[in-house]
Design a protein around this motif. Structure first.
Motif, short mmCIF file in Angstrom:
data_model
loop_
_atom_site.label_atom_id
_atom_site.label_comp_id
_atom_site.label_asym_id
_atom_site.label_seq_id
_atom_site.Cartn_x
_atom_site.Cartn_y
_atom_site.Cartn_z
N PHE A 146 -4.65 0.43 2.02
CA PHE A 146 -4.65 -1.03 2.17
C PHE A 146 -4.38 -1.78 0.87
N PRO A 147 -4.91 -1.32 -0.27
CA PRO A 147 -4.63 -2.05 -1.51
C PRO A 147 -3.14 -2.21 -1.79
N PHE A 148 -2.31 -1.26 -1.37
CA PHE A 148 -0.87 -1.40 -1.60
C PHE A 148 -0.32 -2.57 -0.79
N LEU A 149 -0.75 -2.69 0.46
CA LEU A 149 -0.25 -3.80 1.29
C LEU A 149 -0.73 -5.14 0.73
N ARG A 150 -1.99 -5.16 0.32
CA ARG A 150 -2.51 -6.40 -0.26
C ARG A 150 -1.73 -6.79 -1.51
N ALA A 151 -1.43 -5.81 -2.32
CA ALA A 151 -0.69 -6.10 -3.55
C ALA A 151 0.74 -6.52 -3.22
N GLN A 152 1.34 -5.92 -2.19
CA GLN A 152 2.69 -6.35 -1.78
C GLN A 152 2.66 -7.82 -1.37
#
Ligand code: SF4
Length: 228
Positions: A146-152
Motif C-alpha cells: 500500500f505505501p507504494f500506491l499512496r506514494a504514487q
C-alpha cells in the motif's frame, strides 16, 4: 508488525498507525503521508522514477519470490486521472506493464471512447507483484504494498481515481464494499475523489456490465471537464 526501514534497522509498529485520516485537510494529509512513508520505507522519494526504482527492488512481501517482475505502473506522471486495479496477472507479469492482455486491450478501448489514451492517464494496481495463480492478494500483502500506491498518489496528485473492480474498491474504500452497489457513486480515498467501476475482465465475462461502466466513465469525464 515488523518492517525493515531503508537503513536496514527494524521498526515495530502497527502498519496503519500512520494512515492519515481521510477527512484531514490537504496540508495535514501531506504531513501524514510523509510520516507514514518514512516510517514504512525510511525515506521520501522525490519523483516517480525514484519510487519505481525502489519498488523494482522491493522484497517486502512474499509475492516478489514467485513473480517474474514488479509491475509498478505507467502513464503520464502529471495525469489528472488515475486507474487502479487489483494486481498484475500473467500477461502483466511477463511484460512488466499494467493492464495488458485482453482486459488491458478493453481498457484501451474504453479510454479511446473517452478520447483518452494510455499516455494521457496513469495506470497501476494496488499490489505490484503477481499473486501466484492470479489469486486475490492477501491483506498482509496488500498492506505491504500500500505505501507504494499512496506514494504514487502523493507524487501524481490525480484529480480523480477510478478503482477498477471489487478487489481494488475493497482495498481503497472499504473491506466490505460491494462493487455492484458502490459502482457509479463518488467515494473518497486519501483526499481524492474515487469512482468505483467494474474491472475490464468482468466486462469480458459479462457484456451486460459494459453499459454501467460506460455511464461511470461518463461521470468521470463530466467531473474532469466540470473542474477545468
Ligand atoms: S507486492 Fe509490493 S510489497 Fe510485495 S514485494 Fe512486490 S512491490 Fe514489494
Amino acid at each position: 508488525v515488523r518492517s525493515r526501514n531503508e537503513g536496514g534497522g527494524e521498526i515495530r509498529q502497527e502498519r496503519f498507525d500512520f494512515l492519515p485520516d481521510e477527512k484531514e485537510e490537504e496540508g495535514e494529509l501531506e504531513a501524514s503521508w510523509t510520516s507514514y512513508w518514512q516510517a514504512q520505507r525510511g525515506a521520501l522519494d522525490q519523483d516517480l522514477d525514484q519510487l519505481c526504482e525502489r519498488a523494482l527492488t522491493c522484497e517486502e512481501c512474499g509475492l516478489r519470490a514467485t513473480c517474474t517482475q514488479v509491475v509498478f505502473g505507467e502513464g503520464d506522471p502529471d495525469s489528472e486521472l488515475m486507474f487502479v486495479g487489483e494486481a498484475p496477472g500473467a500477461d502483466e507479469d511477463r511484460e512488466g506493464r499494467p493492464f495488458v492482455g485482453r482486459a488491458g486491450r478493453l481498457l484501451d478501448r474504453i479510454l479511446e471512447a473517452c478520447q483518452l489514451h494510455r499516455g494521457s492517464v496513469y495506470i497501476t494496481n494496488v499490489v505490484k507483484c503477481r499473486p501466484p495463480g492470479n489469486r486475490t492478494p492477501r491483506p498482509d500483502e496488500r498492506d505491504s504494498c500500500f505505501p507504494f500506491l499512496r506514494a504514487q498518489v502523493r507524487l501524481i496528485r490525480p484529480r480523480i481515481i477510478v478503482s477498477l473492480g471489487a478487489a481494488a474498491t475493497k482495498s481503497l474504500i472499504h473491506p466490505e464494499a460491494m462493487i455492484t452497489r458502490m459502482r457509479g457513486t463518488w467515494q473518497k480515498w486519501a483526499g481524492v475523489p474515487v469512482m468505483p467501476t467494474f474491472h475490464p475482465a468482468a466486462l469480458l465475462r459479462d457484456p451486460n456490465k459494459k453499459a454501467p461502466t460506460w455511464r461511470d466513465m461518463q461521470e468521470v469525464m463530466k467531473a474532469l471537464e466540470g473542474n477545468d
